[in-house]
Design a protein around this motif. Structure first.
Motif, PDB file in Angstrom:
ATOM      1  N   TYR A  79       0.937  -1.149  -0.030  1.00  0.00           N
ATOM      2  CA  TYR A  79      -0.055  -0.144   0.249  1.00  0.00           C
ATOM      3  C   TYR A  79       0.854   1.208  -0.124  1.00  0.00           C
ATOM      4  O   TYR A  79       1.944   1.393   0.369  1.00  0.00           O
ATOM      5  N   ASP A 111       1.358   3.189   1.757  1.00  0.00           N
ATOM      6  CA  ASP A 111       2.397   3.493   3.420  1.00  0.00           C
ATOM      7  C   ASP A 111       3.682   2.931   2.714  1.00  0.00           C
ATOM      8  O   ASP A 111       4.611   3.116   4.345  1.00  0.00           O
ATOM      9  N   SER A 162       2.180  -5.551   2.300  1.00  0.00           N
ATOM     10  CA  SER A 162       0.345  -5.830   2.715  1.00  0.00           C
ATOM     11  C   SER A 162       1.068  -8.020   3.078  1.00  0.00           C
ATOM     12  O   SER A 162       0.631  -7.736   3.421  1.00  0.00           O
ATOM     13  N   PRO A 198      -3.779 -13.649  12.800  1.00  0.00           N
ATOM     14  CA  PRO A 198      -3.757 -12.538  13.866  1.00  0.00           C
ATOM     15  C   PRO A 198      -4.654 -11.367  12.097  1.00  0.00           C
ATOM     16  O   PRO A 198      -3.832 -10.885  11.668  1.00  0.00           O
ATOM     17  N   ALA A 199      -4.705 -10.712  12.910  1.00  0.00           N
ATOM     18  CA  ALA A 199      -4.978  -9.148  12.212  1.00  0.00           C
ATOM     19  C   ALA A 199      -3.876  -8.349  11.631  1.00  0.00           C
ATOM     20  O   ALA A 199      -2.680  -8.264  12.217  1.00  0.00           O
ATOM     21  N   GLY A 200      -4.384  -7.770  10.768  1.00  0.00           N
ATOM     22  CA  GLY A 200      -3.164  -7.263   9.958  1.00  0.00           C
ATOM     23  C   GLY A 200      -2.554  -8.165   8.788  1.00  0.00           C
ATOM     24  O   GLY A 200      -1.448  -7.631   7.921  1.00  0.00           O
ATOM     25  N   GLY A 201      -2.593  -9.719   8.883  1.00  0.00           N
ATOM     26  CA  GLY A 201      -2.421 -10.692   8.024  1.00  0.00           C
ATOM     27  C   GLY A 201      -1.969 -10.633   6.589  1.00  0.00           C
ATOM     28  O   GLY A 201      -1.301 -10.992   5.544  1.00  0.00           O
ATOM     29  N   GLY A 202      -2.979  -9.387   6.149  1.00  0.00           N
ATOM     30  CA  GLY A 202      -2.880  -9.337   4.999  1.00  0.00           C
ATOM     31  C   GLY A 202      -4.453 -10.222   4.449  1.00  0.00           C
ATOM     32  O   GLY A 202      -4.173 -10.256   3.105  1.00  0.00           O
ATOM     33  N   LYS A 203      -4.886 -10.810   4.893  1.00  0.00           N
ATOM     34  CA  LYS A 203      -6.202 -12.318   4.572  1.00  0.00           C
ATOM     35  C   LYS A 203      -7.296 -11.297   3.874  1.00  0.00           C
ATOM     36  O   LYS A 203      -7.160 -11.478   2.444  1.00  0.00           O
ATOM     37  N   SER A 204      -7.760 -10.053   4.400  1.00  0.00           N
ATOM     38  CA  SER A 204      -8.728  -9.172   3.090  1.00  0.00           C
ATOM     39  C   SER A 204      -8.594  -8.776   1.458  1.00  0.00           C
ATOM     40  O   SER A 204      -8.543  -8.929   1.123  1.00  0.00           O
ATOM     41  N   THR A 205      -6.170  -8.142   2.241  1.00  0.00           N
ATOM     42  CA  THR A 205      -6.188  -7.960   0.588  1.00  0.00           C
ATOM     43  C   THR A 205      -5.996  -8.905  -0.189  1.00  0.00           C
ATOM     44  O   THR A 205      -5.635  -8.625  -1.372  1.00  0.00           O
ATOM     45  N   ALA A 249      -7.835   0.931  -3.478  1.00  0.00           N
ATOM     46  CA  ALA A 249      -7.722   1.285  -2.514  1.00  0.00           C
ATOM     47  C   ALA A 249      -6.357   2.000  -3.199  1.00  0.00           C
ATOM     48  O   ALA A 249      -5.948   1.401  -4.313  1.00  0.00           O
ATOM     49  N   GLU A 251     -14.771 -12.452   6.862  1.00  0.00           N
ATOM     50  CA  GLU A 251     -15.326 -12.408   7.889  1.00  0.00           C
ATOM     51  C   GLU A 251     -16.683 -11.984   8.187  1.00  0.00           C
ATOM     52  O   GLU A 251     -17.318 -10.907   9.186  1.00  0.00           O
TER      53      GLU A 251
HETATM   54  N1  LIG Z   1      -6.893   0.534   2.269  1.00  0.00           N
HETATM   55  C1  LIG Z   1      -5.584   0.356   2.532  1.00  0.00           C
HETATM   56  N2  LIG Z   1      -4.371   1.622   2.488  1.00  0.00           N
HETATM   57  C2  LIG Z   1      -3.445   1.045   3.421  1.00  0.00           C
HETATM   58  N3  LIG Z   1      -2.661  -0.011   3.648  1.00  0.00           N
HETATM   59  C3  LIG Z   1      -4.215  -1.032   4.097  1.00  0.00           C
HETATM   60  C4  LIG Z   1      -4.951  -0.707   3.598  1.00  0.00           C
HETATM   61  N4  LIG Z   1      -5.670  -2.326   3.553  1.00  0.00           N
HETATM   62  C5  LIG Z   1      -5.019  -2.857   4.059  1.00  0.00           C
HETATM   63  N5  LIG Z   1      -3.498  -2.351   4.510  1.00  0.00           N
HETATM   64  C6  LIG Z   1      -2.338  -2.418   5.705  1.00  0.00           C
HETATM   65  O1  LIG Z   1      -2.206  -3.673   4.860  1.00  0.00           O
HETATM   66  C7  LIG Z   1      -1.744  -4.866   6.074  1.00  0.00           C
HETATM   67  C8  LIG Z   1      -3.085  -6.514   5.666  1.00  0.00           C
HETATM   68  O2  LIG Z   1      -4.230  -5.644   6.168  1.00  0.00           O
HETATM   69  P1  LIG Z   1      -5.432  -6.859   5.262  1.00  0.00           P
HETATM   70  O3  LIG Z   1      -6.752  -6.129   5.904  1.00  0.00           O
HETATM   71  O4  LIG Z   1      -5.448  -7.734   4.587  1.00  0.00           O
HETATM   72  O5  LIG Z   1      -5.715  -7.662   6.645  1.00  0.00           O
HETATM   73  P2  LIG Z   1      -6.980  -8.713   7.414  1.00  0.00           P
HETATM   74  O6  LIG Z   1      -5.625  -9.737   7.597  1.00  0.00           O
HETATM   75  O7  LIG Z   1      -7.697  -8.942   6.801  1.00  0.00           O
HETATM   76  O8  LIG Z   1      -6.592  -8.229   8.802  1.00  0.00           O
HETATM   77  P3  LIG Z   1      -8.328  -8.013   9.666  1.00  0.00           P
HETATM   78  O9  LIG Z   1      -7.846  -9.555  10.278  1.00  0.00           O
HETATM   79  O10 LIG Z   1      -7.835  -6.792  10.883  1.00  0.00           O
HETATM   80  O11 LIG Z   1      -9.467  -7.802   8.909  1.00  0.00           O
HETATM   81  C9  LIG Z   1      -2.005  -3.996   7.474  1.00  0.00           C
HETATM   82  O12 LIG Z   1      -0.568  -3.727   7.952  1.00  0.00           O
HETATM   83  C10 LIG Z   1      -2.963  -2.858   6.810  1.00  0.00           C
HETATM   84  O13 LIG Z   1      -2.616  -1.643   7.574  1.00  0.00           O
END
Ligand SMILES: Nc1ncnc2c1ncn2[C@@H]1O[C@H](COP(=O)(O)OP(=O)(O)OP(=O)(O)O)[C@@H](O)[C@H]1O
Ligand SMILES: [Mg+2]
Lengths: 297, 283
Positions: B45, B47, B51, B70-77, B89, B205
């Protein structure tokens, strides 16, 4: 604990006083308007108001040309500023790349802050001669010129407020539409804009409201001839609005004269018009808000 | 599927020499005829943080593949990359490929609209549109140019049944969808993605805001749906992951730590980090 409670009461009552005094001020203005305007209804017979001539020296108080002038200028301004404003807001909020948005948004705010007299200058120096030449008119000081400049004034307000409203639509709405296979335009048209409807409507009301109440620029560019606008060609003829009439004549009228009271009556009419417009907008926004609250709960 | 493929002049071949990180004997099943292959995918991303780091993952047909961690692992990405919703995004870098039926969906020539009709998604919070229940479902069909009322009616009934909500709403299809409970709305959203007859369903989720009974209903309908669809699910808990996973991938800090069949990963994980997470020692 006790001191904290005292402070609490103090602040609450201070806020109450401020809130009530704002209401009282508005109420006093309204009472003043009624007091100064109502004698006109007693002194001047109704038929006099309904004639097509505004000529106070001869006791001719036809309000129709003034109301018509205000209407034509405001409507003209609304007709082009509303679509243009909304489309610009959609562009800035939904389409423009990030860097363009970061330039455009503050630019629009600055434009919104331009004093209206400056727009009047531009009108007189640029638009008036250009229009006169282009259409071969006897004068460029017309309803059209006024509408153009008022619309230009309304656009920054409309863009700025509507853009905020579009920006506030939850991202999830857009994603839901896109995930269903909507194109970007279908998403904007069918989901984002309807979801931001109340905010966009507020933007339109604020923008057009600014146009209705505007005095200075219309006085400078509309020619101020109290002629009732008839037919399509009327937009290219001089008109006189209610606001310009009050501003131009209030200074030279004898206090307490019939003419004086009639000017206040015009003020009351203006007040009622903008009140109606605001009430209609508020009721639409209120209905809409209740619905979105249910959605978001 | 064919209409989708035919949009590209020449589908690129799937390179099969790449193998997943933690390859287990049972993974061969996955690799014989995968629906989706994520190949060396890295995403950053704006920043600057990476991810997803060099992900390799083959997702099988007719099964539930769970992405957990865990949170922030990149699953949603990862999930949002599979239907290109992540285009919205602030993604600055994408490397690698995502193959769907042998077509690289990250290629710029892809018709994203068609892709999204083929790959449906359900979000954590149900987003019903401010329309009636029926209109929520037919909206996607109308967008696709389908105007036939009888086709609409059939599709509505079929997808509401598949999402296990037909009995609850069949007598109130013309009421506003917002009047339904959260659990019902979530199943409406599931039905809404089914109405377009996708081949892959992504769920991020989907039961995080639901009570246990609604959760059970959603999970049960997923079990039936997997017979006809490829399902990729980000669960809201390890327990849910263990309940529904046919295959499971553990993500930690953007890396795919371990990917194998569900039974294996929740009873006998290969990696100690997976073991710690599954047994609740962190996250
Ligand atoms: N739109 C975005 N812009 C910038 N950074 C992002 C964006 N979406 C996700 N990130 C970053 O990418 C990383 C992975 O995010 P992601 O949402 O894929 O995690 P996740 O595994 O789905 O977490 P969660 O269990 O909290 O849903 C995180 O560090 C998050 O800060
Ligand atoms: Mg997530």
């Amino acid at each position: 604990m006790k001191a904290g409670k005292f402070k609490d009461i103090l602040i609450t009552s201070l806020i109450k006083v401020c809130g009530y005094s704002a209401i009282i001020f508005v109420g006093m203005i309204f009472v003043f308007l009624i007091k100064e305007g109502s004698p006109a209804l007693i002194r001047v017979p109704l038929e006099n108001f309904l004639q097509l001539r505004w000529y106070p020296i001869e006791d001719r108080f036809g309000l129709l040309p003034l109301i018509g002038g205000s209407l034509i200028v405001t409507l003209g301004a609304a007709i082009f500023s509303i679509p243009l404003g909304i489309v610009s807001a959609v562009y800035i909020a939904e389409v423009a790349p990030r860097w363009a948005r970061e330039i455009l948004k503050p630019l629009v705010e600055v434009l919104g802050g331009l004093p209206s007299v400056m727009l009047g200058f531009i009108g007189i120096l640029v638009i008036v001669p250009a229009l006169r030449q282009a259409l071969n008119l006897p004068t460029g000081l017309t309803a059209f010129t006024g509408a153009l400049i008022l619309g230009g004034m309304a656009i920054p307000t409309i863009v700025s407020v509507a853009e905020d409203a579009l920006d506030a639509v939850p991202k999830t709405y857009r994603e839901a539409a896109l995930a269903m296979g909507a194109t970007r335009w279908q998403t904007i048209w069918k989901v984002t804009l309807p979801a931001a409807k109340s905010g966009v409507l507020t933007a339109v009301m604020l923008g057009v409201g600014r146009a209705i109440g505007e005095t200075m620029t219309v006085m400078m560019v509309t020619g101020n001839a109290a002629v009732f606008p008839t037919g399509f060609g009327a937009i290219f003829k001089p008109v006189r609005t209610m606001t310009a009439t009050i501003a131009a004549e209030m200074g030279e009228v004898a206090s307490g004269s019939t003419h004086y009271h009639v000017l206040f009556l015009i003020g009351i009419i203006l007040f009622l018009i903008s009140l109606t417009v605001n009430l209609i907008a508020a009721s639409v926004v209120f209905r809409q808000r209740k619905r979105t609250e249910r959605i978001l709960s | 599927m064919n209409a989708f493929n035919s949009d590209l002049n020449e589908p690129s071949p799937v390179p099969m020499e790449v193998k997943p990180r933690a390859l287990n004997a049972s993974m061969e099943i996955v690799l014989t005829d995968p629906k989706i292959i994520v190949e060396h995918l890295s995403i950053s991303y704006s920043d600057g943080t990476e991810s997803l780091k060099d992900i390799y993952l083959a997702i099988p047909k007719n099964a539930i593949t769970v992405l957990f961690g865990p949170a922030g692992g990149g699953k949603s990405t990862l999930l949002r990359t599979i239907n290109r919703l992540n285009d919205l995004a602030d993604v600055v870098k994408v490397q690698g490929h995502v193959w769907l039926d042998g077509v690289d969906i990250l290629s710029p020539e892809i018709d994203v609209i068609k892709l999204r009709r083929k790959v449906g998604i359900v979000f954590a919070r149900p987003v019903v549109l401010p329309l009636t229940i029926r209109q929520n479902l037919t909206y996607g069909l109308e967008l696709a140019g389908q105007k036939d009322r009888t086709i609409h009616a059939d599709a509505v009934e079929r997808s509401l049944k598949a999402a296990a909500i037909w009995d609850e709403v069949k007598d109130r299809l013309d009421e506003p969808a917002v009047s339904l409970s959260g659990g019902q709305q979530q199943r409406i959203c599931l039905a809404r993605s089914l109405v377009l007859e996708p081949e892959v369903i992504l769920l991020d989720e989907p039961t995080s805001g639901l009570d246990p009974i609604s959760t059970g209903k959603v999970e049960a309908s997923l079990q039936t749906l997997k017979e006809n669809y490829t399902i990729v699910l980000v669960p809201h808990s390890v327990q849910q992951a263990a309940r529904v996973a046919d295959y499971a991938a553990f993500f930690l800090g953007g890396e795919l730590i371990e990917y194998t069949i569900g039974k294996q990963i929740f009873t006998n994980p290969l990696d100690s980090r997976t073991e710690d997470y599954v047994e609740g020692r962190f996250g």
